[in-house]
Design a protein around this motif. Sequence first.
Motif, PDB file in Angstrom:
ATOM      1  N   SER A   1      45.608  31.084  40.882  1.00 26.82           N
ATOM      2  CA  SER A   1      44.173  31.315  40.667  1.00 26.82           C
ATOM      3  C   SER A   1      43.905  32.764  40.250  1.00 26.82           C
TER       4      SER A   1
ATOM      5  N   ARG B   1      44.919  32.955  36.556  1.00 24.11           N
ATOM      6  CA  ARG B   1      43.887  32.322  35.717  1.00 24.11           C
ATOM      7  C   ARG B   1      42.674  33.229  35.557  1.00 24.11           C
ATOM      8  N   ARG B   2      42.256  33.832  36.664  1.00 21.43           N
ATOM      9  CA  ARG B   2      41.099  34.739  36.604  1.00 21.43           C
ATOM     10  C   ARG B   2      41.408  35.939  35.696  1.00 21.43           C
TER      11      ARG B   2
ATOM     12  N   LYS C   1      41.235  34.859  32.113  1.00 21.71           N
ATOM     13  CA  LYS C   1      39.857  34.696  31.654  1.00 21.71           C
ATOM     14  C   LYS C   1      39.234  36.048  31.301  1.00 21.71           C
ATOM     15  N   ASP C   2      39.587  37.091  32.095  1.00 26.49           N
ATOM     16  CA  ASP C   2      38.902  38.389  31.957  1.00 26.49           C
ATOM     17  C   ASP C   2      39.527  39.312  30.920  1.00 26.49           C
TER      18      ASP C   2
ATOM     19  N   TYR D   1      44.031  42.260  40.353  1.00 32.19           N
ATOM     20  CA  TYR D   1      43.557  41.034  41.011  1.00 32.19           C
ATOM     21  C   TYR D   1      44.268  40.820  42.340  1.00 32.19           C
TER      22      TYR D   1
ATOM     23  N   CYS E   1      39.618  38.005  44.830  1.00 35.50           N
ATOM     24  CA  CYS E   1      39.496  36.593  44.450  1.00 35.50           C
ATOM     25  C   CYS E   1      39.530  35.716  45.697  1.00 35.50           C
TER      26      CYS E   1
END
Lengths: 295, 295
Positions: A42, A45-46, A49-50, A148, A176
């Motif tokens: 996760s 993935r974050r 995306k960023d 992250y 997160c």
Amino acid sequence: MKAVRTIEELRSGIRALQINLGPEATVGLVPTMGYLHEGHASLIRRARKDNGIVVVSIFVNPIQFGPGEDYETYPRDEARDLALAEAEGADLVFLPSVETMYPQPTKTKIMVSDITTRLCGASRPGHFDGVTTVVSKLFNIVQPDKGYFGMKDVQQVAVLQQMVQDLNMNVEIVPCPIVREEDGLALSSRNVYLSEEERRQALVLSRSLREAAAAVSEGTAVTAGDIRNLLKRVISQSPLADIEYAEVVSFPGLQPYPDDEEISRKDEAVLMALAVRFGRTRLIDNRLFNPKEAN
Amino acid sequence: MKAVRTIEELRSGIRALQINLGPEATVGLVPTMGYLHEGHASLIRRARKDNGIVVVSIFVNPIQFGPGEDYETYPRDEARDLALAEAEGADLVFLPSVETMYPQPTKTKIMVSDITTRLCGASRPGHFDGVTTVVSKLFNIVQPDKGYFGMKDVQQVAVLQQMVQDLNMNVEIVPCPIVREEDGLALSSRNVYLSEEERRQALVLSRSLREAAAAVSEGTAVTAGDIRNLLKRVISQSPLADIEYAEVVSFPGLQPYPDDEEISRKDEAVLMALAVRFGRTRLIDNRLFNPKEAN
């Protein structure tokens, strides 16, 4: 995706991507100790995306383990980790050796005072110095725009945010959400240590946090003392559970609320945090919530 | 030249110069505590020669002063400093307030072990933690390619090089030669504290270092003990001199040589370092040399 083991390869890999993608491409770093699970996925993935460029580091950092802790036995599975990172879209995976990260034993440490002494810091002296030191090394090597980190290690997030702020580091710490199994157990690489029975009993961690939050919201737990009692009562229903702490503290300051302090009407972030041993396995879990909004 | 007081102004000032000069323009940082003299001027000139963009910072850093030290009375003269920095070709001078550098008291410190405990570190506990912490903040704010430091503060140079290496910082520490008055006194902002008589007697520092180096070269001082004795004997000729240390150590490791160790044939960097008080003023001086080459 490219897997690299030296600092030079990593830096030239990032540079090549930056030349390809142009100056707008930000760099996201996901620092991990490997044995990746859906929680790490996760984060990747974050970051994907960023950012234009996603770097995952895998390094079991010896200096954040104390004597008698599980540095030697910490689970490792490089092939599976690389497959997972690739599947989630990482551009570069950095897998340095201990010699690459510490060609000599480090004389330099980054130390955050106060918030490192409580919760996990109380039983793991020096742990957070090891974390801040290695993370700042990774930040200097990768020079990411964003880093992250999972909120399961909530104290780590607070400590790293403090470090970044105090030292004017050019990176944003992105916390997160905790990822859980369907039955509520927070994902952790250390869950593999649990026996079947320990695994079953470990569900009291998430359950106690859920019940405490509900009790605050329903008004049956009002003070910090009420919450501590409730957490401990629920956890103690598991005979294998050995509580290290069950705390209610402010966030991100991590100041413990006095037992008689009324929590239920606070309009601020309140953190319930647990560390519980099952046999030789130490598990942590937490829940961050705003009591006013929960009402 | 532009003088700025906030981090935002500084960063946008650097960015503007970078846009003007293109990506090839490197950034040189000269961190100072102000009250600039010819020693600082030589650092700025060197930075000017090496880089497209030269930043001078002026900040009397409270956290590197111990209780009872001269933080409050440290000499300040902003107008003169700005004129000197401009004359030497600085592009930006950063003059942050204490509130800008420490909006809250810092919980984070960078600590270098071992080499910070000897020489000046022995009498100034916490001093080098304050130095490494503020320098790393300045590095993060300015993001220089090179940082310029005078060799008068030779232990500071060793400590900062250790920090940069251990933490993988993307900056090169450039040590620059000590600048002296014609009569040999090493330039220091603190020299203004000296009375006329103290100023005259303070010449024993540089003289003792010169005589010791000559004695090693001529073979009349052979061991580390010989050198220590010679340094102390010469310095003691000044009745006002109160010796804090007169040492012979390796460089950059700063390991003291045993008294009976033969120095005169060593083919490595050997450091003679002094700290001597004259009244309330503490002066330091040093000489770094290779005995084999000096022979």
